[in-house]
Design a protein around this motif. Structure first.
Motif, PDB file in Angstrom:
ATOM      1  N   LEU A  57      61.204  58.547 -27.862  1.00  0.00           N
ATOM      2  CA  LEU A  57      60.645  58.219 -26.556  1.00  0.00           C
ATOM      3  C   LEU A  57      59.766  56.967 -26.591  1.00  0.00           C
ATOM      4  N   ASN A  58      59.783  56.259 -27.700  1.00  0.00           N
ATOM      5  CA  ASN A  58      58.925  55.078 -27.794  1.00  0.00           C
ATOM      6  C   ASN A  58      59.545  53.892 -27.061  1.00  0.00           C
ATOM      7  N   ARG A  59      58.682  52.966 -26.633  1.00  0.00           N
ATOM      8  CA  ARG A  59      59.126  51.794 -25.896  1.00  0.00           C
ATOM      9  C   ARG A  59      59.181  50.594 -26.823  1.00  0.00           C
ATOM     10  N   GLY A  60      60.133  49.732 -26.582  1.00  0.00           N
ATOM     11  CA  GLY A  60      60.227  48.510 -27.379  1.00  0.00           C
ATOM     12  C   GLY A  60      59.161  47.489 -26.995  1.00  0.00           C
ATOM     13  N   GLU A  61      58.833  47.441 -25.724  1.00  0.00           N
ATOM     14  CA  GLU A  61      57.823  46.510 -25.221  1.00  0.00           C
ATOM     15  C   GLU A  61      56.811  47.256 -24.378  1.00  0.00           C
ATOM     16  N   THR A  62      55.648  46.641 -24.233  1.00  0.00           N
ATOM     17  CA  THR A  62      54.634  47.190 -23.341  1.00  0.00           C
ATOM     18  C   THR A  62      55.062  46.926 -21.905  1.00  0.00           C
ATOM     19  N   PRO A  63      54.874  47.858 -20.973  1.00  0.00           N
ATOM     20  CA  PRO A  63      55.228  47.620 -19.587  1.00  0.00           C
ATOM     21  C   PRO A  63      54.486  46.411 -19.012  1.00  0.00           C
ATOM     22  N   ALA A  64      55.117  45.698 -18.097  1.00  0.00           N
ATOM     23  CA  ALA A  64      54.563  44.458 -17.571  1.00  0.00           C
ATOM     24  C   ALA A  64      53.186  44.650 -16.943  1.00  0.00           C
ATOM     25  N   ARG A  65      52.986  45.713 -16.236  1.00  0.00           N
ATOM     26  CA  ARG A  65      51.694  45.893 -15.572  1.00  0.00           C
ATOM     27  C   ARG A  65      50.563  46.203 -16.542  1.00  0.00           C
ATOM     28  N   LEU A  66      50.896  46.522 -17.796  1.00  0.00           N
ATOM     29  CA  LEU A  66      49.868  46.813 -18.796  1.00  0.00           C
ATOM     30  C   LEU A  66      49.615  45.639 -19.740  1.00  0.00           C
ATOM     31  N   ARG A  67      50.402  44.573 -19.628  1.00  0.00           N
ATOM     32  CA  ARG A  67      50.211  43.420 -20.507  1.00  0.00           C
ATOM     33  C   ARG A  67      49.008  42.595 -20.055  1.00  0.00           C
ATOM     34  N   ARG A  68      48.306  42.046 -21.007  1.00  0.00           N
ATOM     35  CA  ARG A  68      47.170  41.193 -20.696  1.00  0.00           C
ATOM     36  C   ARG A  68      47.542  39.759 -21.045  1.00  0.00           C
TER      37      ARG A  68
END
Length: 70
Positions: A57-68
């Motif tokens: 269930l892991n994600r390859g990238e951080t979701p866009a709304r959580l990126r800084r």
């Protein structure tokens, strides 16, 4: 008597075939309930990185709304 709500005398006076049916039915219900309790949940206690990766269930990238962008 406890699960079915019968008193002792009501249970004593029921025909044996009905008593056997009630016992079989109660056993089936309790087995079903215990099987339901043992199924894994997707609750917060499974929300750590290692468990998510083991379950796939892991994600390859951080979701866009959580990126800084700093």
């Amino acid at each position: 008597m406890y699960y079915m709500g019968f008193s002792y005398w009501e249970c004593y006076n029921i025909p044996i075939s009905y008593r056997a049916w009630f016992i079989t039915r109660l056993n089936k219900e309790l087995t079903k309930a215990s099987a339901k309790e043992n199924t894994p949940t997707r609750a917060a206690h499974q929300n750590d990185a290692q468990t998510r990766s083991l379950l796939g269930l892991n994600r390859g990238e951080t979701p866009a709304r959580l990126r800084r962008f700093t």
